[in-house]
Design an enzyme around this catalytic site. Sequence first.
Site, PDB file in Angstrom:
ATOM      1  CE1 TYR A 290      -3.290  -3.416   0.759  1.00  0.00           C
ATOM      2  CE2 TYR A 290      -3.454  -3.000   3.033  1.00  0.00           C
ATOM      3  CZ  TYR A 290      -3.391  -3.268   1.865  1.00  0.00           C
ATOM      4  OH  TYR A 290      -4.140  -4.802   2.232  1.00  0.00           O
TER       5      TYR A 290
ATOM      6  CG  HIS B  44      -0.127  -8.616   1.452  1.00  0.00           C
ATOM      7  ND1 HIS B  44       0.119  -7.302   0.726  1.00  0.00           N
ATOM      8  CD2 HIS B  44      -1.667  -9.088   0.551  1.00  0.00           C
ATOM      9  CE1 HIS B  44      -1.232  -6.165   0.740  1.00  0.00           C
ATOM     10  NE2 HIS B  44      -2.584  -7.600   0.449  1.00  0.00           N
TER      11      HIS B  44
HETATM   12  N1  LIG Z   1      -5.410  -9.312   2.287  1.00  0.00           N
HETATM   13  C1  LIG Z   1      -5.318  -8.385   0.862  1.00  0.00           C
HETATM   14  O1  LIG Z   1      -5.308  -9.269   0.062  1.00  0.00           O
HETATM   15  C2  LIG Z   1      -6.441  -7.186   1.236  1.00  0.00           C
HETATM   16  C3  LIG Z   1      -6.806  -7.218  -0.156  1.00  0.00           C
HETATM   17  C4  LIG Z   1      -7.926  -5.905  -0.154  1.00  0.00           C
HETATM   18  C5  LIG Z   1      -8.014  -5.006   1.324  1.00  0.00           C
HETATM   19  N2  LIG Z   1      -7.445  -5.403   2.401  1.00  0.00           N
HETATM   20  C6  LIG Z   1      -7.476  -4.359   3.055  1.00  0.00           C
HETATM   21  O2  LIG Z   1      -8.788  -4.701   3.463  1.00  0.00           O
HETATM   22  C7  LIG Z   1      -9.212  -3.676   3.608  1.00  0.00           C
HETATM   23  C8  LIG Z   1     -10.594  -3.514   3.991  1.00  0.00           C
HETATM   24  O3  LIG Z   1     -10.871  -3.776   1.516  1.00  0.00           O
HETATM   25  P1  LIG Z   1     -11.434  -2.861   1.059  1.00  0.00           P
HETATM   26  O4  LIG Z   1     -10.969  -0.814   1.317  1.00  0.00           O
HETATM   27  O5  LIG Z   1     -10.816  -2.839  -0.390  1.00  0.00           O
HETATM   28  O6  LIG Z   1     -13.108  -2.773   0.870  1.00  0.00           O
HETATM   29  P2  LIG Z   1     -14.451  -2.930   1.946  1.00  0.00           P
HETATM   30  O7  LIG Z   1     -13.890  -1.861   3.886  1.00  0.00           O
HETATM   31  O8  LIG Z   1     -15.233  -3.425   2.068  1.00  0.00           O
HETATM   32  O9  LIG Z   1     -14.514  -1.215   1.748  1.00  0.00           O
HETATM   33  C9  LIG Z   1     -14.626  -0.071   1.397  1.00  0.00           C
HETATM   34  C10 LIG Z   1     -15.843   0.389   0.291  1.00  0.00           C
HETATM   35  O10 LIG Z   1     -17.323   0.111   1.550  1.00  0.00           O
HETATM   36  C11 LIG Z   1     -17.566   2.345   1.299  1.00  0.00           C
HETATM   37  N3  LIG Z   1     -18.080   2.239   2.539  1.00  0.00           N
HETATM   38  C12 LIG Z   1     -17.383   1.849   3.914  1.00  0.00           C
HETATM   39  N4  LIG Z   1     -17.981   2.091   4.802  1.00  0.00           N
HETATM   40  C13 LIG Z   1     -19.568   2.508   4.390  1.00  0.00           C
HETATM   41  C14 LIG Z   1     -20.667   2.784   5.268  1.00  0.00           C
HETATM   42  N5  LIG Z   1     -20.693   2.347   6.966  1.00  0.00           N
HETATM   43  N6  LIG Z   1     -21.468   2.189   4.309  1.00  0.00           N
HETATM   44  C15 LIG Z   1     -21.999   2.139   2.594  1.00  0.00           C
HETATM   45  N7  LIG Z   1     -20.484   1.990   1.784  1.00  0.00           N
HETATM   46  C16 LIG Z   1     -19.539   2.084   2.730  1.00  0.00           C
HETATM   47  C17 LIG Z   1     -16.226   2.910   1.748  1.00  0.00           C
HETATM   48  O11 LIG Z   1     -16.908   4.097   0.275  1.00  0.00           O
HETATM   49  P3  LIG Z   1     -16.187   5.293   1.284  1.00  0.00           P
HETATM   50  O12 LIG Z   1     -15.495   5.463   1.905  1.00  0.00           O
HETATM   51  O13 LIG Z   1     -17.138   6.602   0.503  1.00  0.00           O
HETATM   52  O14 LIG Z   1     -16.890   5.037   2.584  1.00  0.00           O
HETATM   53  C18 LIG Z   1     -15.377   2.173   0.119  1.00  0.00           C
HETATM   54  O15 LIG Z   1     -16.286   2.694  -1.730  1.00  0.00           O
HETATM   55  C19 LIG Z   1      -8.430  -2.536   2.603  1.00  0.00           C
HETATM   56  O16 LIG Z   1      -8.175  -1.293   3.110  1.00  0.00           O
HETATM   57  C20 LIG Z   1      -6.555  -3.041   3.129  1.00  0.00           C
HETATM   58  O17 LIG Z   1      -6.661  -2.499   4.521  1.00  0.00           O
HETATM   59  C21 LIG Z   1      -6.582  -6.792   2.075  1.00  0.00           C
END
Ligand SMILES: NC(=O)c1ccc[n+]([C@@H]2O[C@H](COP(=O)([O-])OP(=O)(O)OC[C@H]3O[C@@H](n4cnc5c(N)ncnc54)[C@H](OP(=O)(O)O)[C@@H]3O)[C@@H](O)[C@H]2O)c1
Length: 282
Positions: free
Chosen positions: A70, A131
């Site tokens: 990241y 990862h």
């Molecule tokens: N290990 C891996 O391979 C891997 C892969 C992907 C991600 N990750 C980790 O997991 C974390 C979470 O995944 P992510 O960031 O991809 O997706 P997420 O947390 O599932 O979703 C983020 C999305 O959902 C929206 N959102 C968040 N809260 C909301 C709510 N209360 N109501 C409506 N919409 C909402 C956000 O928009 P807004 O900003 O407009 O709220 C954003 O578009 C990442 O940040 C990273 O740290 C790890």
Amino acid sequence: MFAIMNGRKGCDFMKYLKMNNGLSIPILGTGTNTFGKEDNDFNGKITYDTKELQSAMKLGYRLIDTAIYYRNEAVIGKAVQESNIDRKEFFITTKIPEGKEFTKNNDQVTYYVEKSLEELKVDYIDLYLIHFPLETNEENLRVWRVLESFVDDGKIKSIGVSNFSEEQLGYIIKHSRIKPALNQFQSYPGKHQQSLIDFCKANDVIPEAYQSLTKVDNSTKKKLTEIGKVYDKTWSQVILNYQVNQGLVVIPKSHNEQHRYENIDVFDFTLTKEEIDTIKEM
Ligand SMILES: NC(=O)c1ccc[n+]([C@@H]2O[C@H](COP(=O)([O-])OP(=O)(O)OC[C@H]3O[C@@H](n4cnc5c(N)ncnc54)[C@H](OP(=O)(O)O)[C@@H]3O)[C@@H](O)[C@H]2O)c1
């Protein structure tokens, strides 16, 4: 099944799970993969803006999920330093990428783990993950052994994996000296990965869900919204409540203050067995 414990100093409503090494992990934290970046774009230039992290910390988020991939470990380190919150209250997770540049030999792995410590400006990291799996189980194990040596030195408290299948995780469990504490993988209504969740639990490895929210389709959101109405909760709160009560650690990420607030306000309602079964079938 892991015992869910109530919060401790600084964040009374937070719940914790005990890992297989006896240490505890907050059951809910914040993702960060687009934080501190221009236009909130994953590939955007690093801005070192910590406003959103500061807001999350004020709301009670203590688990922070980052990764070398990241490029924002230094932003997290800066936010932790600026917060005036005791470092010991935080639970910082970072991850080493699987690519050759990072893992081709033990010296490279060592170099990048040391660099994570430096960027995060901490003298220990709470949880360090691989990862993505490397090409073979033997390669995974080789990197794992380097991570084990950092645990021996006290520079990493717990180690785990991410995006590992049952077979890949099983291999590490079988051949390692220090067992994986956690496996982080994609999980949401529509793709729970129940068999992997069950495998983790059966082996005393904590399952951690990523992308709990962003991949959910509109018709599923509609059904979850209906369930949430009874409790005055949103579809996203229903998912997070469901997951934490299934024993998953969750790391929702939001650039919106209201959403960040909603996403941590998920501990004060109890879904019925019927609702739980309905969500499990989604
Ligand atoms: N290990 C891996 O391979 C891997 C892969 C992907 C991600 N990750 C980790 O997991 C974390 C979470 O995944 P992510 O960031 O991809 O997706 P997420 O947390 O599932 O979703 C983020 C999305 O959902 C929206 N959102 C968040 N809260 C909301 C709510 N209360 N109501 C409506 N919409 C909402 C956000 O928009 P807004 O900003 O407009 O709220 C954003 O578009 C990442 O940040 C990273 O740290 C790890």
